[in-house]
Design a protein around this motif. Sequence first.
Motif, PDB file in Angstrom:
ATOM      1  N   GLN A  80       0.815  -1.222   0.000  1.00 38.23           N
ATOM      2  CA  GLN A  80       0.000   0.000   0.000  1.00 38.23           C
ATOM      3  C   GLN A  80       0.844   1.265   0.000  1.00 38.23           C
ATOM      4  OE1 GLN A  80      -3.182  -0.569   3.072  1.00 38.23           O
ATOM      5  NE2 GLN A  80      -4.461  -0.219   1.275  1.00 38.23           N
TER       6      GLN A  80
ATOM      7  N   ASP B 135       0.296   4.293  -2.526  1.00 37.64           N
ATOM      8  CA  ASP B 135       0.185   5.693  -2.089  1.00 37.64           C
ATOM      9  C   ASP B 135       1.124   6.579  -2.907  1.00 37.64           C
ATOM     10  OD1 ASP B 135      -1.622   4.954  -0.170  1.00 37.64           O
ATOM     11  OD2 ASP B 135      -0.218   5.046   1.513  1.00 37.64           O
TER      12      ASP B 135
ATOM     13  N   LEU C 283      -0.240   6.872  -6.515  1.00 36.19           N
ATOM     14  CA  LEU C 283      -1.478   7.659  -6.506  1.00 36.19           C
ATOM     15  C   LEU C 283      -1.166   9.140  -6.311  1.00 36.19           C
ATOM     16  CD1 LEU C 283      -4.603   7.709  -6.430  1.00 36.19           C
ATOM     17  CD2 LEU C 283      -4.451   7.351  -3.966  1.00 36.19           C
ATOM     18  N   THR C 284      -0.286   9.441  -5.372  1.00 36.29           N
ATOM     19  CA  THR C 284       0.050  10.835  -5.077  1.00 36.29           C
ATOM     20  C   THR C 284       0.707  11.503  -6.286  1.00 36.29           C
ATOM     21  OG1 THR C 284       0.367  10.197  -2.775  1.00 36.29           O
ATOM     22  CG2 THR C 284       1.238  12.325  -3.438  1.00 36.29           C
TER      23      THR C 284
ATOM     24  N   ALA D 196     -10.026  -0.679  -0.497  1.00 42.75           N
ATOM     25  CA  ALA D 196      -8.974  -0.979  -1.500  1.00 42.75           C
ATOM     26  C   ALA D 196      -8.898  -2.469  -1.846  1.00 42.75           C
ATOM     27  CB  ALA D 196      -7.593  -0.479  -1.040  1.00 42.75           C
TER      28      ALA D 196
ATOM     29  N   THR E 210      -7.276   1.229  -5.169  1.00 42.44           N
ATOM     30  CA  THR E 210      -7.327   2.356  -4.227  1.00 42.44           C
ATOM     31  C   THR E 210      -8.739   2.460  -3.657  1.00 42.44           C
ATOM     32  OG1 THR E 210      -7.653   3.814  -6.141  1.00 42.44           O
ATOM     33  CG2 THR E 210      -5.444   3.677  -5.212  1.00 42.44           C
ATOM     34  N   SER E 211      -8.824   3.014  -2.462  1.00 44.73           N
ATOM     35  CA  SER E 211     -10.099   3.040  -1.738  1.00 44.73           C
ATOM     36  C   SER E 211     -10.784   4.393  -1.874  1.00 44.73           C
ATOM     37  CB  SER E 211      -9.839   2.748  -0.260  1.00 44.73           C
ATOM     38  OG  SER E 211      -9.129   3.834   0.317  1.00 44.73           O
TER      39      SER E 211
ATOM     40  N   HIS F 156     -11.397   6.158   0.602  1.00 49.45           N
ATOM     41  CA  HIS F 156     -10.635   7.016   1.532  1.00 49.45           C
ATOM     42  C   HIS F 156      -9.361   7.530   0.879  1.00 49.45           C
ATOM     43  CE1 HIS F 156     -13.190   4.365   3.927  1.00 49.45           C
ATOM     44  NE2 HIS F 156     -13.232   5.331   4.828  1.00 49.45           N
ATOM     45  N   ASP F 157      -8.715   6.674   0.066  1.00 47.94           N
ATOM     46  CA  ASP F 157      -7.504   7.125  -0.645  1.00 47.94           C
ATOM     47  C   ASP F 157      -7.837   8.332  -1.516  1.00 47.94           C
ATOM     48  OD1 ASP F 157      -5.979   5.051   0.432  1.00 47.94           O
ATOM     49  OD2 ASP F 157      -6.401   3.694  -1.240  1.00 47.94           O
TER      50      ASP F 157
ATOM     51  N   ALA G 283      -8.358  11.371   0.590  1.00 50.31           N
ATOM     52  CA  ALA G 283      -7.086  11.909   1.092  1.00 50.31           C
ATOM     53  C   ALA G 283      -6.408  12.734   0.002  1.00 50.31           C
ATOM     54  CB  ALA G 283      -6.179  10.764   1.547  1.00 50.31           C
TER      55      ALA G 283
ATOM     56  N   SER H 110      -9.143   9.911   6.248  1.00 48.28           N
ATOM     57  CA  SER H 110      -8.368   8.666   6.247  1.00 48.28           C
ATOM     58  C   SER H 110      -9.027   7.572   7.068  1.00 48.28           C
ATOM     59  CB  SER H 110      -6.973   8.942   6.821  1.00 48.28           C
ATOM     60  OG  SER H 110      -6.358   9.967   6.079  1.00 48.28           O
TER      61      SER H 110
END
Lengths: 458, 271
Positions: A373, A377, A380-381, A397, A407-408, A410-411, A414, B47
Amino acid sequence: MYSATIGTSRYAFPDLKTLLAKASPARSGDALAGIAAASGEERVAAQFALADLPLGRFLNECVIPYETDEVTRLIVDTHDAAAFSPIAHMTVGELRDWLLSDVPTVDALARIAPGVTPEMAAAVSKISRVQDLLLIAAKCCVVTRFRNTIGLPGRLSVRLQPNHPTDDARGIAASILDGLLLGAGDAVIGINPATDSPERAHALLEMLDEIRLKLDIPTQGCVLAHVTTTLALLAKGAPVDIVFQSIAGTAAANRSFGIDLALLDEARTAALSLRRGTVGDNVMYFETGQGSALSANAHHGADQQTLEARAYAVARRFKPLLVNTVVGFIGPEYLFDAKQIIRAGIEDHFCGKLMGVPMGVDVCHTNHAEADQDDMDTLLTLLVSSGVNFVMGVPGADDVMLGYQSTSFHDALAMRDLFNRRPAPEFEAWLQRQGLMDGANRIRPLAMPGQFCALLPA
Amino acid sequence: MRNDPPPNDTPAAPQPQPISGGTAPDVWANLRQLTAARIGLARSGASLATRPVLDMRLAHARARDAVHERLDEAKLLNDLGHLGLPVLTVSSAVHDRQHYLMRPDLGRQLAADGELILVSQRDGGHDVVFVVADGLSARAVQQHARPVLAEVIPTLRSESWQLAPLIIVRNGRVAIGDAIAARLGVGIVVALIGERPGLSSPDSMGAYLTWRPGPQTLDADRNCISNIRPEGVGYADAAFKLTHMLRAIRSHRMSGVRLKDDSDRPLLGER
């Protein structure tokens, strides 16, 4: 014949296909195919030779023969010479330098897109660093519309992916509810069906349409069945918003998917005839991924990144709403580890955007790849920083049907917070109306909106 | 970039809240009955809360451990040795797990010494060979191969099937069974192999059945029973399906998608 001399060693490359393959950053799939550079020095030698190649050369030498491959014919026959003219005099290296300079505007980049062939885009990517690919892609803007507007600057959309191992309608609805509460679904609410059953796909399409109408959501639904299944359902009156299909960069790989360009054209024409879009008529959704041609034994000795860019030429032909590279799904024999997955995801986004394709990325990995993960991250970022049109939203996810990690919801939240990216404007207004956003315009569901109770099983 | 603190930030530790904060908590408990998907996870800001983050890490760690676990050949040899058939161990042309992941082509080929071992066992009279390969989850075959074979082998014997020695394969892919069957001169191969681990199933075993396997064999020429494990397709069910398919393959003299239509239906009806 192409060549480069490094010190006292002369490296020769018999044709453009070999030059591109040898210049490609290390990929386990290219090694598996036996076409990768034999040494680090040979790879960079190929990159030197590629950098000096005039772009016009790409119009005179095909990576896969024109006579036997309809994707090559599409690339050659639809090349826009007028769009190409501003860059026609450049080499690959000069094109990279120009793209990175302060000269080209967003509009200028959009204007040259129809003149950029997939092989040109792939060539630039091979001589570029990750930060180059991010900077250039961030300057490209590709906006598409159906019931909302996707790809505007400052926006990040999410495909809500509510898959279920047995296509259970109530289980899928539960995941949709979770995703909508967390602001996902503006790219599409898209279900991968677990079976090939047309009846099941029909039922899921009806369910998606019912949810959309009940909650008055400005978005589109899709069941990611084979295009022939969708066409048959469409003829039966099923509520088809956008038509999905997996595509690849060679005619032979597309045949292994059971498709050709004529079939995609037929599907688009049929979907357009329904006139279900309210703000636009981008009615196609394509998925791609490096390595798909090799896994179908249909790669013709070309490298997987070049072939991936060729898939975007197929996509671009049909003015899609969404194109999604499912970058880490294929497994470590094609993209070995996080380093390869991350670079591939960024290359794909860059090539697609440069060619004028509305790129999203399924930032994902399987359990047998060297990735976790933290790596997802990172990718994705980087992609959101570079303006990716959309990403996936999967509950936690963990896709319990396809058996991989994406990816979720929540991802995505964020990333929207980190980069101040907002949903598609029509969808954002809907989220506001549902009371799912707080005073600082962040998606922060506190209570189940009354309307949503309609989704709860009785 | 957003640098300003959230409006409700206080020195007290924030309480993670379910995303449906204001709704009755049992809404999610009820919805989770409908899907194994990770829905309604506790959240803090944008989150995930700590608990679901660690839950996900645990599931991934288990799946990763399963991929990299080495096959305990001595134990498997011992377990399978009680089934009344000779047991041989061979290796694919792959030299370690990393090599295995990157070179599926070599995972389908036998190492040179394996060729010799098998050719020496060649006996024209065998009907079927069972190949037990670690695949992507050694744990799966370590745990599930013996119980399934313990039900299948006596049944086949009672029906006068001639069984070749059991072959254990280190770092093998499904198609290495084709090479093994060819060396042994056997017409049907059953490959029991560890499947790609999912987050909720690190120990899933697959069974692939192939009639007259060879270099031209395609995936569409095989029949498959997937997800064999106590929480999925149980041992008795798997053994029943396996013997049923073997009979169908032998009587129709074919395997693969063409066989499926007339083997799945009676399969369901008979249970």
